[in-house]
Design an enzyme around this catalytic site. Structure first.
Site, PDB file in Angstrom:
ATOM      1  CE  LYS A  13      -1.911  -0.923   3.967  1.00  0.00           C
ATOM      2  NZ  LYS A  13      -1.219  -2.190   4.272  1.00  0.00           N
ATOM      3  NE  ARG A  88      -3.886  -0.994   9.852  1.00  0.00           N
ATOM      4  CZ  ARG A  88      -2.816  -0.445   9.284  1.00  0.00           C
ATOM      5  NH1 ARG A  88      -2.793   0.839   9.034  1.00  0.00           N
ATOM      6  NH2 ARG A  88      -1.788  -1.187   8.971  1.00  0.00           N
ATOM      7  NE  ARG A 127       7.310  -2.848   6.285  1.00  0.00           N
ATOM      8  CZ  ARG A 127       5.990  -2.606   6.340  1.00  0.00           C
ATOM      9  NH1 ARG A 127       5.385  -1.963   5.354  1.00  0.00           N
ATOM     10  NH2 ARG A 127       5.287  -3.034   7.357  1.00  0.00           N
ATOM     11  NE  ARG A 160       6.810  -0.517  10.599  1.00  0.00           N
ATOM     12  CZ  ARG A 160       5.717  -0.446   9.839  1.00  0.00           C
ATOM     13  NH1 ARG A 160       5.776   0.090   8.617  1.00  0.00           N
ATOM     14  NH2 ARG A 160       4.574  -0.902  10.270  1.00  0.00           N
ATOM     15  NE  ARG A 171       1.845  -4.855  11.540  1.00  0.00           N
ATOM     16  CZ  ARG A 171       2.794  -4.472  10.692  1.00  0.00           C
ATOM     17  NH1 ARG A 171       3.988  -5.029  10.750  1.00  0.00           N
ATOM     18  NH2 ARG A 171       2.547  -3.552   9.813  1.00  0.00           N
TER      19      ARG A 171
HETATM   20  P1  ADP Z   1       2.310  -1.723   3.215  1.00  0.00           P
HETATM   21  O1  ADP Z   1       2.327  -0.226   3.189  1.00  0.00           O
HETATM   22  O2  ADP Z   1       1.083  -2.314   2.594  1.00  0.00           O
HETATM   23  O3  ADP Z   1       2.539  -2.256   4.596  1.00  0.00           O
HETATM   24  P2  ADP Z   1       4.892  -1.579   1.819  1.00  0.00           P
HETATM   25  O4  ADP Z   1       4.606  -0.693   0.658  1.00  0.00           O
HETATM   26  O5  ADP Z   1       5.650  -0.992   2.945  1.00  0.00           O
HETATM   27  O6  ADP Z   1       3.511  -2.268   2.337  1.00  0.00           O
HETATM   28  O7  ADP Z   1       5.630  -2.881   1.273  1.00  0.00           O
HETATM   29  C1  ADP Z   1       6.051  -3.932   2.157  1.00  0.00           C
HETATM   30  C2  ADP Z   1       7.451  -4.425   1.753  1.00  0.00           C
HETATM   31  O8  ADP Z   1       7.377  -5.114   0.503  1.00  0.00           O
HETATM   32  C3  ADP Z   1       8.458  -3.301   1.563  1.00  0.00           C
HETATM   33  O9  ADP Z   1       9.732  -3.759   1.959  1.00  0.00           O
HETATM   34  C4  ADP Z   1       8.413  -3.026   0.057  1.00  0.00           C
HETATM   35  O10 ADP Z   1       9.644  -2.510  -0.413  1.00  0.00           O
HETATM   36  C5  ADP Z   1       8.115  -4.408  -0.523  1.00  0.00           C
HETATM   37  N1  ADP Z   1       7.238  -4.386  -1.694  1.00  0.00           N
HETATM   38  C6  ADP Z   1       6.232  -3.510  -1.985  1.00  0.00           C
HETATM   39  N2  ADP Z   1       5.622  -3.836  -3.156  1.00  0.00           N
HETATM   40  C7  ADP Z   1       6.232  -4.964  -3.598  1.00  0.00           C
HETATM   41  C8  ADP Z   1       6.044  -5.825  -4.755  1.00  0.00           C
HETATM   42  N3  ADP Z   1       5.087  -5.580  -5.666  1.00  0.00           N
HETATM   43  N4  ADP Z   1       6.868  -6.896  -4.862  1.00  0.00           N
HETATM   44  C9  ADP Z   1       7.813  -7.156  -3.935  1.00  0.00           C
HETATM   45  N5  ADP Z   1       8.040  -6.400  -2.829  1.00  0.00           N
HETATM   46  C10 ADP Z   1       7.266  -5.325  -2.661  1.00  0.00           C
HETATM   47  P1  ADP Z   2       1.641  -1.354   7.405  1.00  0.00           P
HETATM   48  O1  ADP Z   2       1.936  -0.348   6.320  1.00  0.00           O
HETATM   49  O2  ADP Z   2       2.714  -2.353   7.534  1.00  0.00           O
HETATM   50  O3  ADP Z   2       0.282  -1.962   7.273  1.00  0.00           O
HETATM   51  P2  ADP Z   2       1.259   0.949   9.049  1.00  0.00           P
HETATM   52  O4  ADP Z   2       2.465   1.763   9.001  1.00  0.00           O
HETATM   53  O5  ADP Z   2       0.097   1.353   8.203  1.00  0.00           O
HETATM   54  O6  ADP Z   2       1.656  -0.561   8.760  1.00  0.00           O
HETATM   55  O7  ADP Z   2       0.732   0.832  10.540  1.00  0.00           O
HETATM   56  C1  ADP Z   2       1.584   0.422  11.596  1.00  0.00           C
HETATM   57  C2  ADP Z   2       0.761   0.310  12.864  1.00  0.00           C
HETATM   58  O8  ADP Z   2       0.196   1.594  13.210  1.00  0.00           O
HETATM   59  C3  ADP Z   2      -0.457  -0.617  12.785  1.00  0.00           C
HETATM   60  O9  ADP Z   2      -0.115  -1.969  13.017  1.00  0.00           O
HETATM   61  C4  ADP Z   2      -1.341  -0.044  13.891  1.00  0.00           C
HETATM   62  O10 ADP Z   2      -0.890  -0.414  15.172  1.00  0.00           O
HETATM   63  C5  ADP Z   2      -1.104   1.464  13.744  1.00  0.00           C
HETATM   64  N1  ADP Z   2      -2.076   2.088  12.824  1.00  0.00           N
HETATM   65  C6  ADP Z   2      -1.815   2.687  11.628  1.00  0.00           C
HETATM   66  N2  ADP Z   2      -2.940   3.131  11.053  1.00  0.00           N
HETATM   67  C7  ADP Z   2      -3.961   2.810  11.899  1.00  0.00           C
HETATM   68  C8  ADP Z   2      -5.377   2.956  11.864  1.00  0.00           C
HETATM   69  N3  ADP Z   2      -6.000   3.550  10.820  1.00  0.00           N
HETATM   70  N4  ADP Z   2      -6.088   2.495  12.917  1.00  0.00           N
HETATM   71  C9  ADP Z   2      -5.503   1.910  13.975  1.00  0.00           C
HETATM   72  N5  ADP Z   2      -4.178   1.711  14.053  1.00  0.00           N
HETATM   73  C10 ADP Z   2      -3.406   2.150  13.033  1.00  0.00           C
END
Ligand code: ADP
Ligand code: ADP
Ligand code: ZN
Length: 213
Positions: A13, A88, A127, A160, A171
């Site tokens: 995302k 979320r 990541r 992280r 999660r």
């Molecule tokens: P999210 O915001 O949904 O948690 P991220 O954008 O941070 O996900 O992506 C999670 C991990 O996977 C990061 O280390 C990112 O660089 C990697 N990643 C993102 N998109 C892809 C993809 N299409 N293929 C492989 N790795 C990816």
């Molecule tokens: P990822 O991109 O890997 O899904 P985020 O950076 O979006 O992770 O979120 C990290 C953490 O921050 C979540 O696991 C949660 O604890 C908190 N968080 C982020 N956005 C929200 C939300 N909209 N509602 C509740 N908790 C949130």
């Protein structure tokens, strides 16, 4: 254009949201980034949020909704934004929906980045995050130019705390229970678009832009 990114933690995302923000000239709004910035600065909000984040739980809706509504009320969000990590929960989506309706507005697209759980666990271990500027890397798929150092700002990259395998499983459980119902919520509003997030990230982005263009 107002866009929501849906998908499991690690689905990509944030990666896609940043590319959308750049291409369409709208701000990327990540509640996770806002929480992490608060933790880094030692604010009260940050200390409260950290208790939940470290366990892989969601931060309570009351706290989260307030920071999000404050953020999207800012001037730079007037022509739209891409929300990454919000809503979320159904209550969060309801609050956003009501706030927009009051302004005679609505979400244009909810883009669901679809990735099965097995792929997620692998991705998260690789990541690496920059807690200074919010940039994200992957040790295999998106390596930084110098190992462990952010290309954008030169700060040290970290795994992280909540990306460690035990927390990732929590999660994912939280995602299936509390966040996945949003797919149906936005589908009912006829704004849901699903893309295959297992593809290479540029192919995912091509699917996204085909929707938005
Ligand atoms: P999210 O915001 O949904 O948690 P991220 O954008 O941070 O996900 O992506 C999670 C991990 O996977 C990061 O280390 C990112 O660089 C990697 N990643 C993102 N998109 C892809 C993809 N299409 N293929 C492989 N790795 C990816
Ligand atoms: P990822 O991109 O890997 O899904 P985020 O950076 O979006 O992770 O979120 C990290 C953490 O921050 C979540 O696991 C949660 O604890 C908190 N968080 C982020 N956005 C929200 C939300 N909209 N509602 C509740 N908790 C949130
Ligand atoms: Zn950085």
């Amino acid at each position: 254009m107002k866009i929501i990114m849906l998908g499991a933690p690690g689905a990509g995302k944030g990666t896609q949201a940043k590319m959308i923000a750049e291409k369409y000239g709208i701000p990327h709004v990540s509640t996770g980034d806002i929480f992490r910035a608060n933790i880094k600065n030692g604010t009260e909000l940050g200390m409260e949020a950290k208790k939940y984040m470290d366990q892989g739980l969601l931060v309570p809706d009351e706290l989260t909704v307030k920071i999000l509504l404050d953020r999207v009320a800012q001037e730079d969000c007037r022509n739209g934004y891409v929300l990454d990590g919000f809503p979320r929960t159904i209550p969060q989506a309801d609050v956003l929906d009501k706030a927009l309706t009051e302004l005679g507005d609505q979400i244009d697209y909810a883009i669901n980045v679809d990735v099965p759980d097995e792929n997620i666990v692998k991705r998260m271990g690789g990541r690496r995050a920059c807690l200074s500027c919010g940039a994200t890397y992957h040790i295999e798929h998106v390596p930084p130019k110098a190992e462990g150092i952010c290309d954008a700002c030169g700060q040290e990259l970290v795994l992280r705390d909540d990306d460690k395998p035990e927390t990732v499983q929590n999660r994912l459980n939280v995602y299936h229970e509390q966040t996945q119902p949003l797919i149906e919520f936005y589908s009912a509003k006829e704004v849901l678009k699903t893309v295959d997030g297992t593809q290479d990230m540029k192919d995912v982005f091509a699917a996204v832009t085909a929707i938005l263009d």
